[in-house]
Design a protein around this motif. Structure first.
Motif, PDB file in Angstrom:
ATOM      1  N   LEU A  38     176.770  28.040 190.437  1.00  0.00           N
ATOM      2  CA  LEU A  38     176.140  29.253 190.156  1.00  0.00           C
ATOM      3  C   LEU A  38     176.963  30.629 190.996  1.00  0.00           C
ATOM      4  CD1 LEU A  38     173.738  29.694 188.376  1.00  0.00           C
ATOM      5  CD2 LEU A  38     172.433  29.355 190.328  1.00  0.00           C
ATOM      6  N   LYS A  39     177.206  30.415 192.194  1.00  0.00           N
ATOM      7  CA  LYS A  39     177.912  31.501 192.830  1.00  0.00           C
ATOM      8  C   LYS A  39     179.060  32.114 191.950  1.00  0.00           C
ATOM      9  CE  LYS A  39     176.653  30.553 197.430  1.00  0.00           C
ATOM     10  NZ  LYS A  39     176.851  30.000 198.714  1.00  0.00           N
ATOM     11  N   ARG A  40     179.949  31.013 191.511  1.00  0.00           N
ATOM     12  CA  ARG A  40     181.007  31.654 190.717  1.00  0.00           C
ATOM     13  C   ARG A  40     180.706  32.292 189.190  1.00  0.00           C
ATOM     14  NH1 ARG A  40     183.150  26.635 192.551  1.00  0.00           N
ATOM     15  NH2 ARG A  40     182.963  25.669 190.418  1.00  0.00           N
ATOM     16  N   HIS A  41     179.626  31.565 188.677  1.00  0.00           N
ATOM     17  CA  HIS A  41     179.095  31.992 187.191  1.00  0.00           C
ATOM     18  C   HIS A  41     177.473  32.063 187.249  1.00  0.00           C
ATOM     19  CE1 HIS A  41     183.037  30.972 186.035  1.00  0.00           C
ATOM     20  NE2 HIS A  41     183.056  29.731 186.572  1.00  0.00           N
ATOM     21  N   PRO A  42     176.904  33.300 187.711  1.00  0.00           N
ATOM     22  CA  PRO A  42     175.532  33.481 187.929  1.00  0.00           C
ATOM     23  C   PRO A  42     174.747  33.414 186.748  1.00  0.00           C
ATOM     24  CG  PRO A  42     176.955  35.233 188.987  1.00  0.00           C
ATOM     25  CD  PRO A  42     177.794  34.592 188.085  1.00  0.00           C
ATOM     26  N   GLU A  43     175.466  33.263 185.828  1.00  0.00           N
ATOM     27  CA  GLU A  43     174.564  33.090 184.312  1.00  0.00           C
ATOM     28  C   GLU A  43     175.053  31.564 183.766  1.00  0.00           C
ATOM     29  OE1 GLU A  43     175.035  36.425 181.727  1.00  0.00           O
ATOM     30  OE2 GLU A  43     173.934  37.843 183.342  1.00  0.00           O
ATOM     31  N   ASP A  44     175.238  30.800 184.396  1.00  0.00           N
ATOM     32  CA  ASP A  44     175.648  29.489 184.038  1.00  0.00           C
ATOM     33  C   ASP A  44     174.176  28.703 183.504  1.00  0.00           C
ATOM     34  OD1 ASP A  44     175.966  26.612 183.499  1.00  0.00           O
ATOM     35  OD2 ASP A  44     178.016  26.835 184.644  1.00  0.00           O
ATOM     36  N   VAL A  45     173.899  28.911 182.426  1.00  0.00           N
ATOM     37  CA  VAL A  45     172.514  28.167 182.295  1.00  0.00           C
ATOM     38  C   VAL A  45     172.354  26.622 182.189  1.00  0.00           C
ATOM     39  CG1 VAL A  45     171.919  29.896 180.635  1.00  0.00           C
ATOM     40  CG2 VAL A  45     172.963  28.044 179.459  1.00  0.00           C
TER      41      VAL A  45
END
Length: 592
Positions: A38-45
């Motif tokens: 999530l830190k790398r991809h904040p919008e990873d659902v």
């Protein structure tokens, strides 16, 4: 009762198995891994969804809400209703539910609409699970809860979701836990075994916890102890929240074995974990602690704890164990000789008791349980057929037909037995309630006579009726006591055309004060208050097997001018019509 060496061996074997499972299932690395994504991809659902359910599993509901809100926002911004919005609603619904927040039902309802429209059985498993938890935790409607859990199991079968099927079974066994019904032992043992099969420490924990309680209800404390010890070990290894339940059961087992002080220590240990206790477990711990104190004669201390528990049930919107607390309060007041208060709390218990003997609900429960048991047996038969198909085709066909016939016979017999048991339980409950209420009334009547003899020696001003001035707390209590005496001794409620004005005149007050006192003391209006006395009198008459007065005459005698009103109120109060109630009384009398 001595804890034998063989039980010690079982405990160590259980702990060894748990160590192996805990080593394979540790929730913290999974959380750390998803948070890195999530830190790398904040919008990873997908990472947000996983974190929501990992924190739900850990019982960290605030964290689950934090990630659920993020998933919710992304779902509606991107119009991703099939995945993001659906699982956000599920996660938020379950998290708010466990915090006692009524917002939960809105999220679960939305999730159900999306899941059913998309025919997403995997999601529906979680939705039905949440709806069942809402019914049991918020409304204390155990029958609706079981209905949802069985629906969830059907959805789990359709999508082959074994883990959630086991979790739903765990919730079913927890409902039997709350109902104090040892019939849940089969379900709790299934969860325990499935936990080992699936290498799930959480399922083993639930299975072990509920199994220990079932053996406690069966008074088999030696079998209960190894399971509760295993549950405690797994709980500590995984740092589960809601730890108070473990210490509550520990204490109850020790108390039942006569080790009162040891039980009290467990209750204190559970209450000390305030930040790791769900509200229902705090209430249970306070109630059991109060029972132990009352056993030592410390009734006032016990009452203080019980009022804390009642306050929690209201402020935290959690009705579980509230009836147990009210019943313990009545017993404590009776122990102290305060019979008016004891009777008052006993009546409050009767008013608040859930309609557990409602015929339609019991019928639904029976059908659901038979349906599940039948399906469970059919699954076992199919497994056996796969192994023996080549050698015993004809034999297996005959066995299958025989089992179906036996299941049909069992289903018919079981339904008849449950209905008969239902009516018997209703009659016994009310006959016991009538007996206990009469005992309390006799004691109160004796105390009142002594009070009246003392009052007769006082100047006339000490017993004057109310003036036109406003009611004080003392006057309200006095007015309510005189109203109760008017109902119990003079039985004015039997007047068919009884009005509020008539009662007010008899008491020397006005209808406004009368309504105010009834509402504050009973949370009822005038009509409900009068009808409550009428129905209780009708129950007393119909509970006497020697009384053969026609039902129409019974209704008129207790004050009802309408038979339809009498039938409706009797059905709503007791759970069965008056005619069937009388028939069951006669049947029980003839069998004795």
């Amino acid at each position: 009762m001595r804890f034998e060496a063989r039980h010690i061996i079982i405990v160590f074997l259980c702990i060894w198995v748990s160590v192996q499972i805990v080593a394979q299932e540790n929730i913290f690395p999974a959380i750390q891994q998803q948070e890195k994504i999530l830190k790398r991809h904040p919008e990873d659902v997908h990472a947000l969804k996983e974190l929501c359910f990992l924190y739900l599993h850990k019982a960290d509901y605030q964290k689950a809400i934090e990630y659920g809100e993020k998933l919710f926002k992304l779902g509606y911004e991107k119009r991703d209703y099939k995945f993001s919005a659906l699982y956000a609603h599920i996660a938020l619904g379950q998290a708010y539910l466990m915090l006692g927040d009524s917002t939960a039902i809105n999220h679960l309802g939305q999730a159900m609409l999306i899941g059913e429209s998309e025919k997403n059985d995997s999601a529906l498993c979680s939705v039905y699970n949440g709806m069942g938890l809402y019914a049991s935790n918020i409304h204390k409607d155990y029958y609706s809860a079981l209905h949802y859990f069985f629906e969830g199991i059907e959805a789990a079968h359709r999508c082959q979701y074994k883990e959630l099927e086991a979790l739903l079974l765990g919730n079913i066994s927890s409902i039997y836990f709350l109902k104090e019904d040892p019939a849940g032992l089969d379900y709790s043992l299934q969860v325990y075994e499935m936990g080992h099969d699936l290498n799930s420490a959480y399922l083993i924990f639930i299975g072990a916890l509920n199994t220990s309680y079932m053996y406690y209800l069966l008074h088999d404390y030696d079998k209960a102890l190894p399971y509760i010890k295993e549950a405690e070990f797994i709980m500590k290894q995984n740092e589960y929240y809601n730890q108070g339940n473990v210490y509550a059961i520990y204490g109850m087992i020790e108390f039942a074995k006569g080790n009162r002080q040891q039980a009290i220590e467990y209750y204190k240990e559970g209450l000390a974990l305030n930040d790791k206790n769900q509200t229902s477990y705090k209430v249970l711990l306070l109630n059991e602690y109060a029972i132990a104190l009352a056993e030592e004669g410390k009734n006032q201390q016990a009452i203080d704890l019980l009022f804390q528990a009642l306050s929690l049930t209201k402020t935290e919107n959690c009705e579980i164990y509230r009836n147990k607390v009210i019943n313990t309060l009545s017993i404590c007041y009776e122990n102290m000789g305060k019979y008016v208060e004891a009777l008052s709390w006993q009546r409050k218990l009767q008013q608040e008791t859930d309609s557990i003997f409602n015929t339609d609900k019991e019928k639904v429960l029976s059908e659901l349980r038979i349906k599940y048991d039948t399906e469970h047996q059919a699954n076992e038969i199919r497994k056996n057929k796969l192994v023996l198909l080549q050698k015993e085709k004809k034999e297996q066909a005959l066995i299958g037909i025989l089992i179906i016939v036996l299941l049909v016979i069992f289903a018919l017999w079981y339904r008849y037995k449950r209905q008969n048991q239902l009516y018997t339980n209703i009659v016994r409950q009310y006959q016991e309630s009538i007996r206990k209420e009469q005992q309390l009334k006799d004691v109160i009547s004796s105390l009142r006579k002594q009070q009246e003899e003392t009052a007769s020696a006082l100047p006339p001003s000490a017993s004057e009726k109310y003036a036109a001035s406003s009611l004080t707390s003392e006057k309200k209590m006095s007015l309510f006591q005189r109203l109760e005496r008017l109902m119990q001794e003079e039985e004015v409620y039997k007047e068919n055309l009884l009005t509020k004005e008539r009662v007010a005149d008899l008491l020397g007050t006005n209808r406004t004060y009368l309504s105010q006192v009834i509402n504050e003391q009973t949370q009822q209006n005038f009509t409900q208050y009068i009808n409550n006395y009428r129905i209780n009198e009708a129950i007393r008459l119909l509970s006497d097997p020697k009384n053969d007065i026609p039902l129409k005459a019974v209704a008129a005698e207790v004050g009802f001018s309408s038979m339809s009103t009498f039938y409706k109120i009797f059905q709503n109060t007791v759970g069965i019509p008056p005619k069937q109630y009388r028939n069951k009384v006669m049947s029980m009398h003839n069998n004795t």
